[in-house]
Design a protein around this motif. Structure first.
Motif, PDB file in Angstrom:
ATOM      1  N   ASP A  97      29.999 -25.121  -2.273  1.00 47.73           N
ATOM      2  CA  ASP A  97      28.832 -25.996  -2.164  1.00 47.73           C
ATOM      3  C   ASP A  97      27.735 -25.536  -3.118  1.00 47.73           C
ATOM      4  O   ASP A  97      27.094 -26.358  -3.803  1.00 47.73           O
ATOM      5  CB  ASP A  97      28.333 -25.972  -0.711  1.00 47.73           C
ATOM      6  CG  ASP A  97      27.165 -26.916  -0.460  1.00 47.73           C
ATOM      7  OD1 ASP A  97      26.974 -27.863  -1.252  1.00 47.73           O
ATOM      8  OD2 ASP A  97      26.438 -26.696   0.535  1.00 47.73           O
TER       9      ASP A  97
ATOM     10  N   ASP B 168      29.071 -23.261   1.847  1.00 50.68           N
ATOM     11  CA  ASP B 168      29.929 -22.193   1.351  1.00 50.68           C
ATOM     12  C   ASP B 168      29.646 -22.021  -0.148  1.00 50.68           C
ATOM     13  O   ASP B 168      28.761 -22.693  -0.709  1.00 50.68           O
ATOM     14  CB  ASP B 168      31.416 -22.500   1.597  1.00 50.68           C
ATOM     15  CG  ASP B 168      31.823 -23.892   1.131  1.00 50.68           C
ATOM     16  OD1 ASP B 168      31.201 -24.413   0.167  1.00 50.68           O
ATOM     17  OD2 ASP B 168      32.752 -24.472   1.723  1.00 50.68           O
ATOM     18  N   TYR B 169      30.401 -21.119  -0.790  1.00 47.93           N
ATOM     19  CA  TYR B 169      30.143 -20.851  -2.202  1.00 47.93           C
ATOM     20  C   TYR B 169      30.469 -22.071  -3.066  1.00 47.93           C
ATOM     21  O   TYR B 169      29.798 -22.335  -4.063  1.00 47.93           O
ATOM     22  CB  TYR B 169      30.953 -19.636  -2.660  1.00 47.93           C
ATOM     23  CG  TYR B 169      30.594 -19.168  -4.052  1.00 47.93           C
ATOM     24  CD1 TYR B 169      29.354 -18.602  -4.316  1.00 47.93           C
ATOM     25  CD2 TYR B 169      31.488 -19.306  -5.107  1.00 47.93           C
ATOM     26  CE1 TYR B 169      29.000 -18.176  -5.583  1.00 47.93           C
ATOM     27  CE2 TYR B 169      31.149 -18.875  -6.388  1.00 47.93           C
ATOM     28  CZ  TYR B 169      29.908 -18.313  -6.620  1.00 47.93           C
ATOM     29  OH  TYR B 169      29.571 -17.902  -7.887  1.00 47.93           O
TER      30      TYR B 169
ATOM     31  N   ILE C 148      26.861 -16.001   0.191  1.00 49.06           N
ATOM     32  CA  ILE C 148      26.297 -17.247   0.728  1.00 49.06           C
ATOM     33  C   ILE C 148      25.848 -17.053   2.171  1.00 49.06           C
ATOM     34  O   ILE C 148      24.769 -17.531   2.573  1.00 49.06           O
ATOM     35  CB  ILE C 148      27.330 -18.389   0.617  1.00 49.06           C
ATOM     36  CG1 ILE C 148      27.500 -18.803  -0.843  1.00 49.06           C
ATOM     37  CG2 ILE C 148      26.909 -19.586   1.471  1.00 49.06           C
ATOM     38  CD1 ILE C 148      26.248 -19.400  -1.475  1.00 49.06           C
ATOM     39  N   ARG C 149      26.642 -16.351   2.961  1.00 50.94           N
ATOM     40  CA  ARG C 149      26.228 -16.069   4.342  1.00 50.94           C
ATOM     41  C   ARG C 149      24.910 -15.314   4.368  1.00 50.94           C
ATOM     42  O   ARG C 149      24.020 -15.606   5.174  1.00 50.94           O
ATOM     43  CB  ARG C 149      27.303 -15.239   5.059  1.00 50.94           C
ATOM     44  CG  ARG C 149      28.516 -16.015   5.546  1.00 50.94           C
ATOM     45  CD  ARG C 149      29.442 -15.102   6.324  1.00 50.94           C
ATOM     46  NE  ARG C 149      28.753 -14.456   7.423  1.00 50.94           N
ATOM     47  CZ  ARG C 149      29.125 -13.300   7.976  1.00 50.94           C
ATOM     48  NH1 ARG C 149      30.162 -12.642   7.484  1.00 50.94           N
ATOM     49  NH2 ARG C 149      28.461 -12.803   8.993  1.00 50.94           N
TER      50      ARG C 149
ATOM     51  N   GLU D 141      31.601 -15.537  -0.673  1.00 51.31           N
ATOM     52  CA  GLU D 141      31.323 -16.170   0.619  1.00 51.31           C
ATOM     53  C   GLU D 141      30.355 -15.334   1.451  1.00 51.31           C
ATOM     54  O   GLU D 141      29.502 -15.877   2.168  1.00 51.31           O
ATOM     55  CB  GLU D 141      32.621 -16.425   1.387  1.00 51.31           C
ATOM     56  CG  GLU D 141      33.582 -17.387   0.705  1.00 51.31           C
ATOM     57  CD  GLU D 141      32.973 -18.772   0.418  1.00 51.31           C
ATOM     58  OE1 GLU D 141      31.993 -19.152   1.102  1.00 51.31           O
ATOM     59  OE2 GLU D 141      33.477 -19.454  -0.482  1.00 51.31           O
ATOM     60  N   ASP D 142      30.481 -14.002   1.359  1.00 55.90           N
ATOM     61  CA  ASP D 142      29.517 -13.141   2.050  1.00 55.90           C
ATOM     62  C   ASP D 142      28.117 -13.317   1.464  1.00 55.90           C
ATOM     63  O   ASP D 142      27.118 -13.284   2.190  1.00 55.90           O
ATOM     64  CB  ASP D 142      29.941 -11.680   1.945  1.00 55.90           C
ATOM     65  CG  ASP D 142      31.117 -11.327   2.844  1.00 55.90           C
ATOM     66  OD1 ASP D 142      31.408 -12.111   3.771  1.00 55.90           O
ATOM     67  OD2 ASP D 142      31.736 -10.275   2.617  1.00 55.90           O
TER      68      ASP D 142
END
Length: 363
Positions: free
Chosen positions: A182, A179-180, A127-128, A124-125
């Motif tokens: 996605d 998000d991941y 993707i951010r 998730e990080d």
């Protein structure tokens, strides 16, 4: 770029070169799509100084080992003189398969880029960070632009490499991902169907490398001088920390704005005026650079690379494209330009020959 010093043309020799390198250098040198290009890859480093020191060492060693083979080496986004008919695809299995898939696209003039991997273990990080870095693609491109000459002419672009490479599918800026999950849902059909073998066949300007646990920044032209790699590494590492430790920006540039800014950056380099995502107006890219460096500076201090980050301003004042054009204004022969690029491949103090203005991949 592997070069024939006699006339400074490309040497279609990567298969032979890779077979003759020392065991130590072979661990860091890899084939690329074209037979006139090899890729240098550093190891993993926690700081800018470490990665730049290793890159300097690798360049010096490569130059030394090529000398007995009668070859020279240089780095830039394009070779200023090469035309399509002079290029060959390397014999590596991956690139033979790429040739079968891309056909005439794989046989265009070679392009060279600087790739930098930022380790981000949490999906998730990652993707951010991918979403955050995509906003800065035009600035990174303008700073690194280093390919104004193509097929023997000034093509009017600071980065002709960008224009040439974007003929490949699955290139350009990535889209915004929620998000991941996605991200996985987006690329899974491409891989599950067999259309592409793995995520490394997504040639976006920034992409995830799930197998490595990295976010890879790919938009930059290869840099002629190591000292110009330093501020780019510092800026990206500092930006990564900024993006991961700050709240996500409320402003998400549209795909159309991002694509237009990327085009303007490739065309005009550090003279570009880009669309401000917050307002319908054009602003000088130099103002964007100043703001980005200021926002990144606290993070550069924390990472120990504030001095390297400060050198972004020097690169902005005279990037590779500007220096190439300045050289040609005084020395119109483009083979002299190639000789100058080769001369600047090594760090100062290790050079010989003509003096002039100045896929490696750094993890």
């Amino acid at each position: 770029m592997l070069l024939e010093p006699a006339g400074w043309s490309l040497a279609q020799a990567s298969d032979d070169v890779l077979a003759r390198l020392s065991d130590e250098l072979s661990l860091h040198t890899f084939p690329e799509t074209h037979a006139a290009v090899v890729e240098l890859a550093t190891g993993i480093h926690p700081d800018v100084d470490g990665v730049v020191a290793e890159l300097t060492s690798l360049r010096n060693r490569l130059s030394c080992e090529l000398d007995p083979m009668g070859l020279s080496v240089a780095a830039a986004g394009t070779h200023p003189l090469t035309v399509r008919e002079e290029t060959e695809v390397s014999g590596a299995v991956r690139y033979r398969a790429l040739n079968d898939s891309m056909r005439v696209l794989a046989r265009r003039e070679p392009t060279m880029a600087l790739h930098l991997h930022v380790g981000v273990p949490a999906p998730e990080d990652a993707i951010r960070l991918l979403n955050g870095l995509r906003r800065h693609i035009p600035v990174l491109l303008a700073l690194s632009a280093n390919s104004p000459f193509w097929q023997g002419h000034d093509c009017g672009f600071a980065s002709s490499r960008t224009v040439i490479f974007q003929a490949f599918p699955r290139s350009g800026p990535p889209r915004f991902f929620a998000d991941y999950a996605d991200y996985v849902e987006t690329i899974d059909p491409l891989i599950a169907s067999g259309a592409i073998p793995d995520p490394s066949f997504l040639w976006w300007d920034c992409r995830l490398q799930p197998a490595l646990g990295t976010v890879e920044v790919r938009v930059m032209d290869a840099q002629t001088r190591v000292r110009d790699v330093t501020p780019l590494v510092a800026l990206i590492q500092s930006l990564a920390r900024l993006e991961l430790e700050s709240e996500p920006s409320a402003v998400v540039p549209s795909a159309e704005v991002l694509a237009e800014n990327r085009f303007l950056a490739a065309r005009d380099g550090m003279d570009a005026r880009l669309i401000d995502p917050d307002a319908p107006c054009l602003i000088p890219i130099r103002e964007m650079v100043d703001s980005l460096v200021a926002a990144s500076r606290p993070h550069a201090i924390a990472l120990g690379c504030a001095g390297a980050l400060d050198r972004v301003h020097s690169l902005a004042a005279s990037n590779g494209a500007a220096r190439q054009r300045k050289f040609v204004a005084l020395n119109p022969r483009l083979d002299d330009l190639v000789a100058s690029l080769a001369d600047q491949f090594l760090a100062p103090g290790r050079r010989t020959g003509i003096q002039g203005e100045e896929p490696g991949r750094i993890r």
